[in-house]
Design an enzyme around this catalytic site. Structure first.
Site, PDB file in Angstrom:
ATOM      1  N   TYR A 110      50.395 129.625 -13.707  1.00  0.00           N
ATOM      2  CA  TYR A 110      49.405 129.300 -14.734  1.00  0.00           C
ATOM      3  C   TYR A 110      50.134 128.725 -15.941  1.00  0.00           C
ATOM      4  O   TYR A 110      51.133 129.283 -16.391  1.00  0.00           O
ATOM      5  CB  TYR A 110      48.636 130.558 -15.148  1.00  0.00           C
ATOM      6  CG  TYR A 110      47.619 130.346 -16.242  1.00  0.00           C
ATOM      7  CD1 TYR A 110      46.457 129.614 -16.006  1.00  0.00           C
ATOM      8  CD2 TYR A 110      47.816 130.875 -17.518  1.00  0.00           C
ATOM      9  CE1 TYR A 110      45.508 129.418 -17.009  1.00  0.00           C
ATOM     10  CE2 TYR A 110      46.866 130.689 -18.523  1.00  0.00           C
ATOM     11  CZ  TYR A 110      45.718 129.969 -18.262  1.00  0.00           C
ATOM     12  OH  TYR A 110      44.792 129.781 -19.260  1.00  0.00           O
TER      13      TYR A 110
ATOM     14  N   ASP B 270      58.366 126.576 -18.147  1.00  0.00           N
ATOM     15  CA  ASP B 270      57.330 127.220 -18.957  1.00  0.00           C
ATOM     16  C   ASP B 270      57.714 128.676 -19.186  1.00  0.00           C
ATOM     17  O   ASP B 270      57.538 129.532 -18.329  1.00  0.00           O
ATOM     18  CB  ASP B 270      55.974 127.101 -18.250  1.00  0.00           C
ATOM     19  CG  ASP B 270      54.847 127.730 -19.067  1.00  0.00           C
ATOM     20  OD1 ASP B 270      55.122 128.276 -20.160  1.00  0.00           O
ATOM     21  OD2 ASP B 270      53.688 127.672 -18.609  1.00  0.00           O
TER      22      ASP B 270
ATOM     23  N   LYS C 158      53.318 133.424 -26.712  1.00  0.00           N
ATOM     24  CA  LYS C 158      53.300 134.890 -26.646  1.00  0.00           C
ATOM     25  C   LYS C 158      54.295 135.548 -27.623  1.00  0.00           C
ATOM     26  O   LYS C 158      54.008 135.609 -28.805  1.00  0.00           O
ATOM     27  CB  LYS C 158      53.473 135.339 -25.197  1.00  0.00           C
ATOM     28  CG  LYS C 158      52.290 134.800 -24.362  1.00  0.00           C
ATOM     29  CD  LYS C 158      52.112 135.331 -22.983  1.00  0.00           C
ATOM     30  CE  LYS C 158      50.742 134.895 -22.455  1.00  0.00           C
ATOM     31  NZ  LYS C 158      50.764 134.086 -21.264  1.00  0.00           N
TER      32      LYS C 158
HETATM   33  C1  LIG Z   1      49.850 132.737 -21.161  1.00  0.00           C
HETATM   34  C2  LIG Z   1      50.514 131.567 -20.549  1.00  0.00           C
HETATM   35  C3  LIG Z   1      50.175 130.253 -20.923  1.00  0.00           C
HETATM   36  C4  LIG Z   1      49.027 129.948 -21.841  1.00  0.00           C
HETATM   37  O1  LIG Z   1      49.234 130.422 -23.125  1.00  0.00           O
HETATM   38  P1  LIG Z   1      47.957 130.581 -24.111  1.00  0.00           P
HETATM   39  O2  LIG Z   1      48.573 130.984 -25.410  1.00  0.00           O
HETATM   40  O3  LIG Z   1      47.088 131.628 -23.485  1.00  0.00           O
HETATM   41  O4  LIG Z   1      47.293 129.258 -24.168  1.00  0.00           O
HETATM   42  C5  LIG Z   1      50.919 129.220 -20.402  1.00  0.00           C
HETATM   43  N1  LIG Z   1      51.932 129.447 -19.554  1.00  0.00           N
HETATM   44  C6  LIG Z   1      52.276 130.695 -19.161  1.00  0.00           C
HETATM   45  C7  LIG Z   1      53.416 130.885 -18.233  1.00  0.00           C
HETATM   46  C8  LIG Z   1      51.570 131.792 -19.628  1.00  0.00           C
HETATM   47  O5  LIG Z   1      51.881 133.022 -19.214  1.00  0.00           O
END
Ligand SMILES: *Cc1c(COP(=O)(O)O)cnc(C)c1O
Length: 436
Positions: free
Chosen positions: A151, A246, A274
């Site tokens: 994701y 990511d 995060k």
């Molecule tokens: C949570 C997450 C996102 C999205 O971040 P948001 O702040 O919720 O938009 C993207 N990539 C990874 C790996 C994530 O865990």
């Protein structure tokens, strides 16, 4: 607590839920907060401290999702609270440059040598969306490769999910995503370098970037196989595509320098979120100078944000990442040890009860998959008994332990989780498995 019934009372949460359902689709502002896949009703949170959440009815829960990752130092950690309070006095937003942005950027770059230039945004979604735009501009190519079960936020091109035929033709993972956009995203099985080689062979000079979670958290926790990350680095370099790592979830969690440090990996672009905002809305993307200088106002790739580099988010990020850096030698071994005690301890309780559970853990993120088989990709994760996970989730919640409400999410803990919390978790799990 309602002592008579021996069950937790949720009157206030249920009243708040009824109201929320008339205000928000599904009663929530993010679908993962609904308890659809595990059954039961979500408590409404009133406050949190350290490792614990307190709901509107005064029930207490041991928190194993940590706001989905950011709360690595526990809730309402005093230095973070003080930093936000101090910043707020001087106004919560200017829409102009501040010293705080430079302070946090220097700190982040000291943890991430791969980042030569950085840009702050307000979410992980923005970070990955912007990194992809940059990769397309840098290569003049349109296609991107992602992996099934990974994701990367909710932008159109990244919502392509698993399914037969997606390796060559994207299928929208959401209504409202035009086929033409989804078709540019190839979703390949994780941990399968041959699939990546095949995609580049089938579409030479068409793939702008490979984006991945270096340790998957969003399909449940899945570790990269030996040589997998190095293989992706090699293939993308050979093929002139960018490697976008990511680290929105893994950054500052798997090590101070995230997965790049933990696995000695280099990236063209890195995305963060995060933990970087210490619980306030913040994300960032950065990487090699030759790509980052293509961003406006220097270059032709447009990207902007009213609240980017927000002073309160910078203050919370500075307090959080600053603490992690100062105490890294103690914090990361502690997280590793504590997470292993919880993950292995509950796995042992499951084994003792004769319940098939596969435990995947990397650092302080882990998942108990309710399957007897190993889990190395999304297809294998999807074979888990999600009904059994739902039963486990409900029993743990009733015992005061709040796990992320899906089999396909990673569990997290932080520095506020101690021996008492580990012991309470194992006891709750023993009780939960006894009722299976
Ligand atoms: C949570 C997450 C996102 C999205 O971040 P948001 O702040 O919720 O938009 C993207 N990539 C990874 C790996 C994530 O865990």
């Amino acid at each position: 607590m309602n002592e008579e019934a021996g069950k937790r009372v949720h009157e206030k949460s249920r009243a708040l839920q009824s109201r929320a359902e008339l205000l928000f689709p599904g009663g929530v502002n993010s679908p993962v907060r609904a308890f659809r896949s595990v059954g039961g009703e979500p408590p409404f949170v009133a406050k949190a401290q350290g490792a614990y959440l307190f709901d509107a009815d005064g029930n207490r829960y041991l928190d194993y999702f940590g706001s989905w990752g950011p709360m690595i130092l526990g809730h309402a950690f005093a230095p973070v609270v003080e930093a936000i309070q101090k910043a707020a006095v001087d106004s919560s937003s200017f829409g102009a440059s501040t010293a705080a942005e430079g302070d946090l950027a220097e700190l982040v770059m000291s943890c991430y040598p791969a980042i030569e230039r950085l840009r702050f945004v307000s979410s992980g979604t923005e970070a990955t969306m912007s990194a992809i735009r940059l990769a397309r501009a840098a290569t003049g190519r349109k296609r991107i490769v992602k992996f099934e079960g990974c994701y990367h936020g909710h932008s159109d091109g990244l919502l392509v999910k698993a399914g037969s035929g997606v390796a060559t033709l994207g299928i929208p993972g959401s209504a409202g995503v035009p086929e033409e956009i989804a078709a540019l995203t190839m979703a390949l099985p994780y941990n399968d370098l041959a699939a990546v080689e095949a995609a580049f062979a089938a579409h030479p000079d068409e793939i702008a970037a490979v984006i991945l979670e270096p340790v998957v958290g969003n399909a449940g926790c899945i570790a990269p196989a030996e040589g997998y990350l190095e293989g992706l680095r090699r293939i993308t370099a050979e093929r002139g595509a960018l490697l976008i790592v990511d680290e929105v979830m893994t950054g500052f969690r798997l090590a101070l320098g995230g997965a790049l440090e933990r696995f000695c990996l280099d990236a063209d672009l890195v995305t963060l979120g995060k933990i970087i905002g210490g619980g306030l809305p913040c994300g960032a993307f950065g990487g090699k100078l030759r790509f980052m200088e293509m961003l406006a106002p220097l270059g032709p790739v447009y990207q902007a944000g009213t609240l980017s580099g927000n002073p309160l988010a910078m203050a919370a990020g500075m307090a959080t990442v600053g603490y992690l850096k100062e105490h890294a030698a103690r914090v990361y071994p502690y997280l590793e040890k504590t997470a292993a005690a919880v993950a292995d301890g509950v796995a042992a309780e499951a084994a003792a009860a004769g319940i098939a559970v596969t435990t995947n853990r990397v650092g302080s993120m882990w998942t108990w998959f309710f399957t007897g088989e190993p889990v190395a990709d999304y297809e294998q994760a999807a074979k888990s008994d999600t009904k059994a996970f739902g039963r486990f989730h409900r029993a743990m919640l009733e015992a005061g332990v709040w796990l992320p409400p899906s089999q396909f999410e990673a569990m997290f803990l932080g520095t506020a989780h101690g021996e008492a919390e580990v012991a309470a978790t194992l006891e709750a799990a023993r009780g939960a498995f006894a009722m299976f």
